[in-house]
Motif scaffolding. Structure first.
Motif, short mmCIF file in Angstrom:
data_model
loop_
_atom_site.label_atom_id
_atom_site.label_comp_id
_atom_site.label_asym_id
_atom_site.label_seq_id
_atom_site.Cartn_x
_atom_site.Cartn_y
_atom_site.Cartn_z
N MET A 138 34.81 43.47 28.58
CA MET A 138 35.53 44.42 29.43
C MET A 138 35.86 43.80 30.79
SD MET A 138 36.85 47.30 29.39
CE MET A 138 37.29 48.75 30.22
N VAL A 139 34.92 43.02 31.34
CA VAL A 139 35.17 42.39 32.64
C VAL A 139 36.36 41.44 32.53
CG1 VAL A 139 34.23 40.87 34.42
CG2 VAL A 139 32.79 42.64 33.43
N GLY A 140 36.44 40.70 31.42
CA GLY A 140 37.56 39.78 31.23
C GLY A 140 38.90 40.50 31.25
N LEU A 141 38.96 41.67 30.65
CA LEU A 141 40.19 42.46 30.65
C LEU A 141 40.55 42.90 32.07
CD1 LEU A 141 42.49 43.89 29.18
CD2 LEU A 141 40.93 45.81 28.78
N MET A 142 39.54 43.32 32.81
CA MET A 142 39.77 43.75 34.19
C MET A 142 40.26 42.58 35.06
SD MET A 142 39.36 46.93 34.08
CE MET A 142 39.53 47.27 35.81
N VAL A 143 39.69 41.40 34.85
CA VAL A 143 40.14 40.21 35.58
C VAL A 143 41.59 39.89 35.24
CG1 VAL A 143 39.82 37.71 35.82
CG2 VAL A 143 37.84 39.23 35.91
N ALA A 144 41.94 39.99 33.96
CA ALA A 144 43.31 39.73 33.53
C ALA A 144 44.29 40.72 34.16
CB ALA A 144 43.41 39.78 32.01
N LEU A 145 43.91 41.99 34.17
CA LEU A 145 44.76 43.00 34.80
C LEU A 145 44.89 42.74 36.31
CD1 LEU A 145 43.48 46.20 32.95
CD2 LEU A 145 45.70 45.06 32.66
N GLY A 146 43.78 42.40 36.93
CA GLY A 146 43.81 42.09 38.36
C GLY A 146 44.68 40.88 38.64
N GLY A 147 44.64 39.88 37.76
CA GLY A 147 45.49 38.70 37.92
C GLY A 147 46.96 39.06 37.89
N GLY A 148 47.31 39.99 37.02
CA GLY A 148 48.69 40.46 36.96
C GLY A 148 49.11 41.16 38.24
N VAL A 149 48.20 41.96 38.79
CA VAL A 149 48.47 42.64 40.06
C VAL A 149 48.65 41.61 41.18
CG1 VAL A 149 47.48 44.16 41.83
CG2 VAL A 149 47.29 44.78 39.42
N GLY A 150 47.73 40.63 41.24
CA GLY A 150 47.80 39.61 42.28
C GLY A 150 49.07 38.77 42.21
N ALA A 151 49.42 38.37 41.00
CA ALA A 151 50.65 37.58 40.82
C ALA A 151 51.88 38.38 41.22
CB ALA A 151 50.76 37.11 39.37
N THR A 152 51.87 39.66 40.90
CA THR A 152 52.99 40.53 41.28
C THR A 152 53.07 40.66 42.80
OG1 THR A 152 52.80 41.74 39.21
CG2 THR A 152 53.99 42.83 41.00
N ARG A 180 52.03 38.48 44.95
CA ARG A 180 52.52 37.20 45.47
C ARG A 180 54.04 37.11 45.33
NH1 ARG A 180 49.95 31.77 45.96
NH2 ARG A 180 51.69 30.42 46.50
N TYR A 181 54.56 37.55 44.20
CA TYR A 181 56.00 37.55 43.96
C TYR A 181 56.71 38.44 44.98
CZ TYR A 181 60.48 38.62 41.84
OH TYR A 181 61.82 38.81 41.63
N ILE A 182 56.17 39.62 45.22
CA ILE A 182 56.77 40.55 46.19
C ILE A 182 56.78 39.92 47.58
CG2 ILE A 182 56.37 42.74 47.39
CD1 ILE A 182 55.38 43.83 44.63
N THR A 183 55.70 39.24 47.93
CA THR A 183 55.64 38.55 49.23
C THR A 183 56.73 37.48 49.32
OG1 THR A 183 53.25 38.92 49.33
CG2 THR A 183 54.17 37.23 50.79
N ILE A 188 38.27 37.74 41.55
CA ILE A 188 38.79 36.75 40.61
C ILE A 188 40.19 37.14 40.15
CG2 ILE A 188 38.46 35.64 38.37
CD1 ILE A 188 35.42 36.14 38.77
N GLY A 189 40.38 38.42 39.86
CA GLY A 189 41.66 38.89 39.33
C GLY A 189 42.75 38.96 40.37
N VAL A 190 42.71 39.99 41.22
CA VAL A 190 43.80 40.23 42.17
C VAL A 190 43.96 39.05 43.13
CG1 VAL A 190 44.67 41.71 44.03
CG2 VAL A 190 43.59 42.74 42.02
N LEU A 191 42.87 38.68 43.82
CA LEU A 191 43.00 37.61 44.81
C LEU A 191 43.19 36.24 44.16
CD1 LEU A 191 40.38 38.86 47.40
CD2 LEU A 191 42.86 39.06 47.49
N GLY A 192 42.62 36.05 42.97
CA GLY A 192 42.87 34.81 42.24
C GLY A 192 44.32 34.68 41.81
N GLY A 193 44.93 35.79 41.42
CA GLY A 193 46.35 35.79 41.06
C GLY A 193 47.25 35.70 42.28
N PHE A 194 46.75 36.21 43.39
CA PHE A 194 47.52 36.21 44.64
C PHE A 194 47.51 34.81 45.25
CE2 PHE A 194 47.75 37.70 49.23
CZ PHE A 194 49.06 38.14 49.17
N THR A 195 46.34 34.17 45.26
CA THR A 195 46.20 32.83 45.82
C THR A 195 44.91 32.20 45.33
OG1 THR A 195 45.88 31.53 47.81
CG2 THR A 195 45.15 33.80 47.91
N THR A 196 44.94 30.91 45.06
CA THR A 196 43.70 30.20 44.74
C THR A 196 43.08 29.61 46.00
OG1 THR A 196 44.91 28.19 44.21
CG2 THR A 196 44.37 29.67 42.39
#
Length: 114
Positions: A1-15, A17-20, A65-73
């Protein structure tokens, strides 16, 4: 379940970053401004979240890991450096910094010229 939440957060973070990036481009600013913004903001937010998570013994993997990892490493890089400083592992910290920065530039250059 945590892996799924990280994946969803990564999508949010990447989005986010794109908006920025789009916002910076619409403002006719150099695109590297977006990188600076996400790196600095991501580092700030990871510092706040990591401290809060440790103090409250709460798993914030979706956010950190998810949102901020997708937003920036870069935020994770900053966190690792601060942890090494806290642990007084100064030599390891310097090796980590040099390896990431110069190694990243070298590997990018190798890929660019492949």
């Amino acid at each position: 379940m945590v892996g799924l939440m990280v994946a969803l957060g990564g999508g949010v973070g990447a989005t986010l970053r794109y908006i920025t990036q789009v916002g910076i481009q619409k403002g006719n600013l150099p695109t590297y401004y977006a990188t600076i913004i996400v790196n600095l903001l991501g580092s700030l937010l990871l510092g706040i979240a990591a401290n809060w998570s440790i103090e409250n013994q709460t798993d914030l993997s979706f956010l950190t890991i998810g949102v901020l990892g997708g937003f920036t490493t870069f935020s994770t890089f900053s966190f690792d450096v601060v942890k090494l400083i806290d642990q007084k592992q100064y030599v390891t910290m310097m090796i980590y910094i040099v390896t990431n920065l110069l190694g990243g530039l070298l590997f990018f250059w190798l890929g660019w010229n492949f």
